[in-house]
Scaffold this motif. Structure first.
Motif, PDB file in Angstrom:
ATOM      1  N   VAL A 121       0.847  -1.191   0.000  1.00 53.33           N
ATOM      2  CA  VAL A 121       0.000   0.000   0.000  1.00 53.33           C
ATOM      3  C   VAL A 121       0.877   1.234   0.000  1.00 53.33           C
ATOM      4  O   VAL A 121       1.934   1.261   0.652  1.00 53.33           O
ATOM      5  N   ASP A 122       0.459   2.237  -0.731  1.00 52.96           N
ATOM      6  CA  ASP A 122       1.112   3.542  -0.740  1.00 52.96           C
ATOM      7  C   ASP A 122       0.161   4.503  -0.042  1.00 52.96           C
ATOM      8  O   ASP A 122      -0.849   4.907  -0.608  1.00 52.96           O
ATOM      9  N   ILE A 123       0.478   4.819   1.203  1.00 53.27           N
ATOM     10  CA  ILE A 123      -0.405   5.680   1.996  1.00 53.27           C
ATOM     11  C   ILE A 123      -0.218   7.142   1.635  1.00 53.27           C
ATOM     12  O   ILE A 123      -1.127   7.955   1.790  1.00 53.27           O
ATOM     13  N   GLY A 124       0.969   7.498   1.139  1.00 57.64           N
ATOM     14  CA  GLY A 124       1.170   8.864   0.689  1.00 57.64           C
ATOM     15  C   GLY A 124       2.225   9.610   1.459  1.00 57.64           C
ATOM     16  O   GLY A 124       2.850  10.534   0.949  1.00 57.64           O
ATOM     17  N   ASP A 125       2.445   9.240   2.706  1.00 58.22           N
ATOM     18  CA  ASP A 125       3.434   9.929   3.528  1.00 58.22           C
ATOM     19  C   ASP A 125       4.796   9.243   3.506  1.00 58.22           C
ATOM     20  O   ASP A 125       5.745   9.707   4.134  1.00 58.22           O
ATOM     21  N   SER A 126       4.884   8.108   2.835  1.00 54.93           N
ATOM     22  CA  SER A 126       6.133   7.353   2.823  1.00 54.93           C
ATOM     23  C   SER A 126       6.185   6.485   1.574  1.00 54.93           C
ATOM     24  O   SER A 126       5.302   6.546   0.713  1.00 54.93           O
ATOM     25  N   ASP A 127       7.220   5.657   1.495  1.00 57.32           N
ATOM     26  CA  ASP A 127       7.312   4.720   0.387  1.00 57.32           C
ATOM     27  C   ASP A 127       6.243   3.642   0.523  1.00 57.32           C
ATOM     28  O   ASP A 127       5.583   3.511   1.552  1.00 57.32           O
ATOM     29  N   SER A 128       6.110   2.842  -0.512  1.00 61.23           N
ATOM     30  CA  SER A 128       5.154   1.738  -0.485  1.00 61.23           C
ATOM     31  C   SER A 128       5.479   0.792   0.670  1.00 61.23           C
ATOM     32  O   SER A 128       6.644   0.476   0.933  1.00 61.23           O
ATOM     33  N   ILE A 129       4.427   0.334   1.365  1.00 65.04           N
ATOM     34  CA  ILE A 129       4.596  -0.491   2.560  1.00 65.04           C
ATOM     35  C   ILE A 129       4.066  -1.889   2.286  1.00 65.04           C
ATOM     36  O   ILE A 129       2.912  -2.050   1.870  1.00 65.04           O
ATOM     37  N   PRO A 130       4.876  -2.938   2.504  1.00 65.52           N
ATOM     38  CA  PRO A 130       4.359  -4.305   2.357  1.00 65.52           C
ATOM     39  C   PRO A 130       3.401  -4.630   3.495  1.00 65.52           C
ATOM     40  O   PRO A 130       3.658  -4.309   4.659  1.00 65.52           O
ATOM     41  N   VAL A 131       2.270  -5.291   3.170  1.00 69.11           N
ATOM     42  CA  VAL A 131       1.263  -5.638   4.167  1.00 69.11           C
ATOM     43  C   VAL A 131       0.815  -7.080   3.977  1.00 69.11           C
ATOM     44  O   VAL A 131       0.783  -7.596   2.856  1.00 69.11           O
ATOM     45  N   HIS A 132       0.453  -7.706   5.075  1.00 68.63           N
ATOM     46  CA  HIS A 132      -0.034  -9.093   5.098  1.00 68.63           C
ATOM     47  C   HIS A 132      -1.518  -9.015   5.457  1.00 68.63           C
ATOM     48  O   HIS A 132      -1.883  -8.606   6.564  1.00 68.63           O
ATOM     49  N   LEU A 133      -2.389  -9.384   4.515  1.00 69.51           N
ATOM     50  CA  LEU A 133      -3.816  -9.107   4.644  1.00 69.51           C
ATOM     51  C   LEU A 133      -4.656 -10.382   4.689  1.00 69.51           C
ATOM     52  O   LEU A 133      -4.439 -11.318   3.912  1.00 69.51           O
ATOM     53  N   LEU A 134      -5.622 -10.403   5.589  1.00 71.32           N
ATOM     54  CA  LEU A 134      -6.645 -11.441   5.587  1.00 71.32           C
ATOM     55  C   LEU A 134      -7.516 -11.271   4.352  1.00 71.32           C
ATOM     56  O   LEU A 134      -7.953 -10.162   4.039  1.00 71.32           O
ATOM     57  N   VAL A 135      -7.777 -12.353   3.631  1.00 72.69           N
ATOM     58  CA  VAL A 135      -8.706 -12.321   2.505  1.00 72.69           C
ATOM     59  C   VAL A 135     -10.104 -12.553   3.072  1.00 72.69           C
ATOM     60  O   VAL A 135     -10.398 -13.619   3.607  1.00 72.69           O
ATOM     61  N   ASP A 136     -10.979 -11.552   2.954  1.00 74.76           N
ATOM     62  CA  ASP A 136     -12.256 -11.574   3.663  1.00 74.76           C
ATOM     63  C   ASP A 136     -13.420 -11.276   2.722  1.00 74.76           C
ATOM     64  O   ASP A 136     -13.846 -10.133   2.581  1.00 74.76           O
ATOM     65  N   THR A 137     -13.954 -12.327   2.089  1.00 74.64           N
ATOM     66  CA  THR A 137     -15.123 -12.143   1.226  1.00 74.64           C
ATOM     67  C   THR A 137     -16.364 -11.772   2.026  1.00 74.64           C
ATOM     68  O   THR A 137     -17.369 -11.362   1.443  1.00 74.64           O
ATOM     69  N   GLY A 138     -16.312 -11.893   3.352  1.00 77.83           N
ATOM     70  CA  GLY A 138     -17.440 -11.542   4.200  1.00 77.83           C
ATOM     71  C   GLY A 138     -17.448 -10.096   4.641  1.00 77.83           C
ATOM     72  O   GLY A 138     -18.300  -9.697   5.447  1.00 77.83           O
ATOM     73  N   SER A 139     -16.536  -9.290   4.131  1.00 82.36           N
ATOM     74  CA  SER A 139     -16.515  -7.853   4.413  1.00 82.36           C
ATOM     75  C   SER A 139     -16.998  -7.092   3.188  1.00 82.36           C
ATOM     76  O   SER A 139     -16.545  -7.345   2.072  1.00 82.36           O
ATOM     77  N   THR A 140     -17.897  -6.143   3.393  1.00 87.14           N
ATOM     78  CA  THR A 140     -18.364  -5.311   2.285  1.00 87.14           C
ATOM     79  C   THR A 140     -17.339  -4.237   1.921  1.00 87.14           C
ATOM     80  O   THR A 140     -17.456  -3.610   0.873  1.00 87.14           O
ATOM     81  N   ASP A 141     -16.369  -4.030   2.783  1.00 90.05           N
ATOM     82  CA  ASP A 141     -15.443  -2.911   2.639  1.00 90.05           C
ATOM     83  C   ASP A 141     -14.329  -3.225   1.645  1.00 90.05           C
ATOM     84  O   ASP A 141     -14.259  -4.323   1.093  1.00 90.05           O
TER      85      ASP A 141
END
Length: 437
Positions: A184-204
C-alpha cells in the motif's frame, strides 16, 4: 458496512461431489459486495453468505416461524470482533449441508441465539448464516463476480489454464483463514508491504491496522465500519494512493483503520496488517486453491469502478412493513405477492386503488457532522422518498446509491417522524475536504 469474524471451533467432515462429477456450478446473489448462496440445511433451504474469514458455518436470524432441525446440540460461548462480551451459542454436530449436488452429511454448525445479530435488515434480503473454510478446504473455488456464478471443482480434477491476463499468487493459511501479501502507498512514505486477511465476508475495500510503519493519512474522518459478532466497529475512514496485489494496482483506493478496542479479544493475528474485502475482491474473477496454497486473480469489468463512499452519512435498514396506497388505472381485485424480499403483498381494488405492504426503511445510523445530520435527519426517521422517488419500489442498496450518487449532487429526502411528513435537502460533499486532525 458489515464484517464478521468468528473464532476457530471444532472440525467437520468433508464436502463431496457425486462420483465422476468434476465440478458444481451455482448462481449467487451479489449484495453490497457480499456473495449469497442457497444451501439446504437438514432439508431446509436457507441463504448463506460465503465468507473466507469464518472457520465454521454459523446460523443466525432464526425466528419462531422457521422450521429447521439441528442435531446433537450443546451450549457454548463465542467471541469475535466488536467491543461487547462473549455471547451464547449452540454447537450442533452431524448436520446435512447440500449445495445442489455437493453434500456434507456430518457438518459441524453453530447457532447464534441473539436475535439482534441479523444481516437481513441491512442487506434487504433474507440471510440465515455464513459459511467459509469447509468449502474452500475441499474444493478449488472459482468465483466469477462478473457473471455471479461460482464453481466448486474437485482439486484432483482441476486444470489450470495459462492466461496473460491472470496472475497466480501465494496464499498463507493460518487457523483456517487465508492471507495474501500486498503493498500500500499511503502517501506519507514509500510503499509499505502488508499481510492481509482475505475476507469475502466484508463489504469494505481494505482495512489497515495502525502501527509504527502504517500511519493514518492526514485526510480522514470518523465512521461506522461494520458489525462484528460482539458489537459495532468504528474507526477512521480514509483513502490510500494505491493498493498493489501482485502486478495489479488500484489507485485512490478506499481504506479504513478500525479502532483497536474492536480486536482486543482476538488473539494470534498471524502478523496480519489488515484485511482485503469485497469492494476490492469483486474487481477480479478469483480462483481459490487452498490445497496448493495459491490464488489466481483476473481483472473483470468492475476493476476500474469508483470506490463507494457513504457521502450522505446515512445508514439504512429494514424495520418491519408499512401500508402504501397508490392510485392505479386498472385492477382485477386480486392479491399478489413477490418472493425474495420483505413485505411485498399487494391488494388491488378494481379500477381505483392498490394497497401494498412494503418494507419500512429507517435511518439506523447517521454519521456525526455528515450532510444528512447537518440538514436535520435523525436516527429512527422513516424514509419515504428520495429525490421524488417512492423508495418502496427499490432495493435497499439502490436507495443507498440514490443517497450517495456523487459529490456536489443535491439530495431531497422525504421522511416520516412522529406521524409527520418532513422534507430535508442537503448537498453531497467531498468527504476529505478540510478533514484535518
Amino acid at each position: 458496512m458489515l464484517l464478521w469474524c468468528f473464532p476457530v471451533l471444532g472440525t467437520a467432515q468433508s464436502y463431496e461431489l457425486p462420483k465422476g462429477q468434476k465440478f458444481q456450478k451455482i448462481k449467487f446473489q451479489l449484495v453490497n459486495n457480499l456473495i449469497i448462496l442457497p444451501i439446504e440445511v437438514n432439508g431446509t433451504e436457507l441463504s448463506f453468505m460465503l465468507d473466507t474469514g469464518v472457520s465454521q458455518p454459523i446460523l443466525f436470524n432464526i425466528t419462531d416461524q422457521d422450521s429447521i432441525q439441528i442435531n446433537n446440540v450443546s451450549e457454548i460461548k463465542i467471541k469475535g470482533l466488536g467491543e461487547g462480551e462473549a455471547i451464547k451459542a449452540l454447537s450442533s454436530r452431524g448436520n446435512s449441508f447440500k449445495l445442489k449436488n455437493i453434500i456434507n452429511r456430518q457438518q459441524l454448525l453453530y447457532v447464534v441465539i441473539d436475535k439482534s445479530l441479523n444481516f437481513s435488515t441491512s442487506l434487504g434480503i433474507p440471510v440465515h448464516g455464513i459459511i467459509g473454510y469447509d468449502l474452500f478446504r475441499d474444493f478449488v473455488v472459482d468465483i466469477n463476480y462478473g457473471s455471479k456464478t461460482i464453481k466448486f471443482y474437485d482439486p484432483e480434477q482441476y486444470v489450470y489454464r495459462r492466461s496473460k491476463r491472470a496472475e497466480t499468487l501465494p496464499l498463507t493459511l493460518h487457523r483456517k483463514k487465508a492471507y495474501l501479501d500486498a503493498d500500500v502507498d499511503i502517501g506519507d512514505s514509500d510503499s509499505i508491504p502488508v499481510h492481509l486477511l482475505v475476507d469475502t465476508g466484508s463489504t469494505d475495500a481494505i482495512w489497515l491496522f495502525e502501527d509504527e510503519e502504517i500511519g493514518i493519512p492526514t485526510e480522514h474522518y470518523d465512521d461506522y465500519l461494520g458489525k462484528g459478532l460482539n458489537g459495532d466497529i468504528f474507526g477512521k475512514r480514509t483513502k490510500v494512493n494505491n493498493i498493489r496485489i501482485g502486478s495489479f494496482e488500484l489507485f485512490n483506493a478506499k481504506a479504513a483503520f478500525p479502532d483497536t478496542r474492536s480486536f482486543m479479544a482476538i488473539k494470534n493475528f498471524a502478523n496480519r496488517d489488515g484485511s482485503v474485502g469485497g469492494e476490492v475482491l469483486k474487481r477480479f474473477n478469483i480462483v481459490f486453491d487452498y490445497s496448493r496454497r495459491q490464488v489466481t486473480l483476473r481483472k473483470n469489468s468492475m476493476f476500474k469502478s469508483p470506490f463507494h463512499y457513504n457521502l450522505s452519512g446515512i445508514t439504512l435498514q429494514h424495520d418491519g412493513v408499512r401500508m402504501v396506497s397508490e392510485r392505479i388505472s386498472d385492477g382485477r381485485g386480486v392479491v399478489k405477492t413477490k418472493e425474495g424480499s420483505f413485505g411485498n403483498v399487494q391488494i388491488l381494488f378494481e379500477g381505483q386503488t392498490r394497497l401494498s405492504l412494503v418494507p419500512e426503511i429507517v435511518v439506523s445510523g447517521i454519521r456525526a457532522g455528515s450532510p444528512a445530520e447537518t440538514a436535520g435527519l435523525k436516527e429512527g426517521d422513516i424514509i419515504l422518498a428520495v429525490n421524488g422517488k417512492s423508495i418502496h419500489k427499490y432495493k435497499i442498496q439502490e436507495i443507498m446509491q440514490m443517497l450517495d450518487e456523487k459529490q456536489g449532487k443535491k439530495v431531497k429526502v422525504l421522511i416520516e417522524r412522529y406521524n409527520r411528513d418532513l422534507l430535508f435537502s442537503f448537498v453531497l460533499e467531498d468527504l476529505f475536504k478540510h478533514k484535518k486532525p
